[in-house]
Design a protein around this motif. Structure first.
Motif, PDB file in Angstrom:
ATOM      1  N   GLU A  47       0.906  -1.128   0.559  1.00 35.27           N
ATOM      2  CA  GLU A  47      -0.610   0.051   0.316  1.00 35.27           C
ATOM      3  C   GLU A  47       0.685   1.313  -0.061  1.00 35.27           C
ATOM      4  N   GLU A 193      -5.104   7.603  -0.353  1.00 33.66           N
ATOM      5  CA  GLU A 193      -4.468   6.169  -0.542  1.00 33.66           C
ATOM      6  C   GLU A 193      -3.782   7.172  -1.929  1.00 33.66           C
ATOM      7  N   ALA A 211      -1.280   5.375   3.312  1.00 35.85           N
ATOM      8  CA  ALA A 211      -1.813   4.632   3.331  1.00 35.85           C
ATOM      9  C   ALA A 211      -2.723   3.666   4.022  1.00 35.85           C
ATOM     10  N   LYS A 212      -3.146   3.118   3.497  1.00 36.21           N
ATOM     11  CA  LYS A 212      -4.095   1.949   4.045  1.00 36.21           C
ATOM     12  C   LYS A 212      -3.705   0.919   4.412  1.00 36.21           C
TER      13      LYS A 212
END
Length: 220
Positions: A47, A193, A211-212
């Motif tokens: 990610e 994101e 970011a996840k």
């Protein structure tokens, strides 16, 4: 500030680097979760790599990296500092790990009846980032010194650009609104994101990203 670093031997190696190794090293909390995620990745977590592009490469990562803010106050202890190469450019990246923890005190609280040292520090941070001082009361102080850490290390390592990345493992993106408010004050619109950026006075590009992270690391 230490100048010699040694490789880690796994996620557990990060615990001793924490300001409070017992209190901060707990399952489901950011420090431990971030450590397990990055140690499990072959380079950049997917990610995080996705933010920078298909050719993004991790050059080096340093957990709990302390950055001097050029005064006599406490250093900024970045959860993870990384040098990343992407699009043929090197980027100094300050990573802030998050699960449900806040971004710390608001400016209105941290800067209440400020000492000369705090006045000097906040002015320095605002000048470095490119925001008027004093900044809006509702913003979180942590986001200022974490962003400054990326800029200062970009200068020190002579990288092309800098970035401050929030690596969140919260299913509901908790505190994204606080991150978005900080970016709004910089004239930017936060996008989960996806990187957003501004050009600094020194010519470098400063990136921001959310970011996840994979929730499986919450129970690692």
């Amino acid at each position: 500030m230490r100048k010699i670093y040694i490789p880690t031997s796994g996620a557990a190696s990060w615990q001793s680097l924490l300001a409070d190794p017992e209190k901060h090293w707990r399952m489901g909390y950011s420090a431990r979760t971030l450590a397990h995620c990055w140690e499990a990745s072959d380079g950049l977590p997917t990610e995080v790599a996705a933010l920078f592009g298909s050719d993004a490469e991790l050059l080096i990562a340093i957990p709990e990296h302390k950055v001097s803010l050029r005064d006599t106050g406490r250093e900024s202890q970045t959860d993870l500092f990384a040098l990343i190469k992407a699009n043929d450019r090197t980027i100094a990246v300050a990573v802030e790990g998050k699960v449900n923890e806040t971004f710390g005190p608001l400016i209105k609280d941290w800067f209440a009846e400020p000492s000369p040292g705090k006045q000097q520090r906040l002015q320095f941070l605002c000048d470095l980032i490119g925001i008027g001082c004093p900044p809006p009361d509702h913003l979180h102080y942590q986001l200022f010194h974490r962003t400054a850490s990326a800029i200062l290390e970009a200068e020190r390592f002579k990288t092309d650009d800098a970035a401050m990345i929030v690596h969140s493992f919260s299913a509901e993106n908790k505190w994204f609104d606080a991150y978005a408010a900080f970016l709004h004050a910089l004239g930017l619109t936060a996008d989960c994101e996806r990187l957003v950026s501004k050009r600094l006075a020194n010519g470098r590009v400063l990136y921001f990203g959310w970011a996840k992270g994979d929730p499986k690391f919450l129970i690692a």
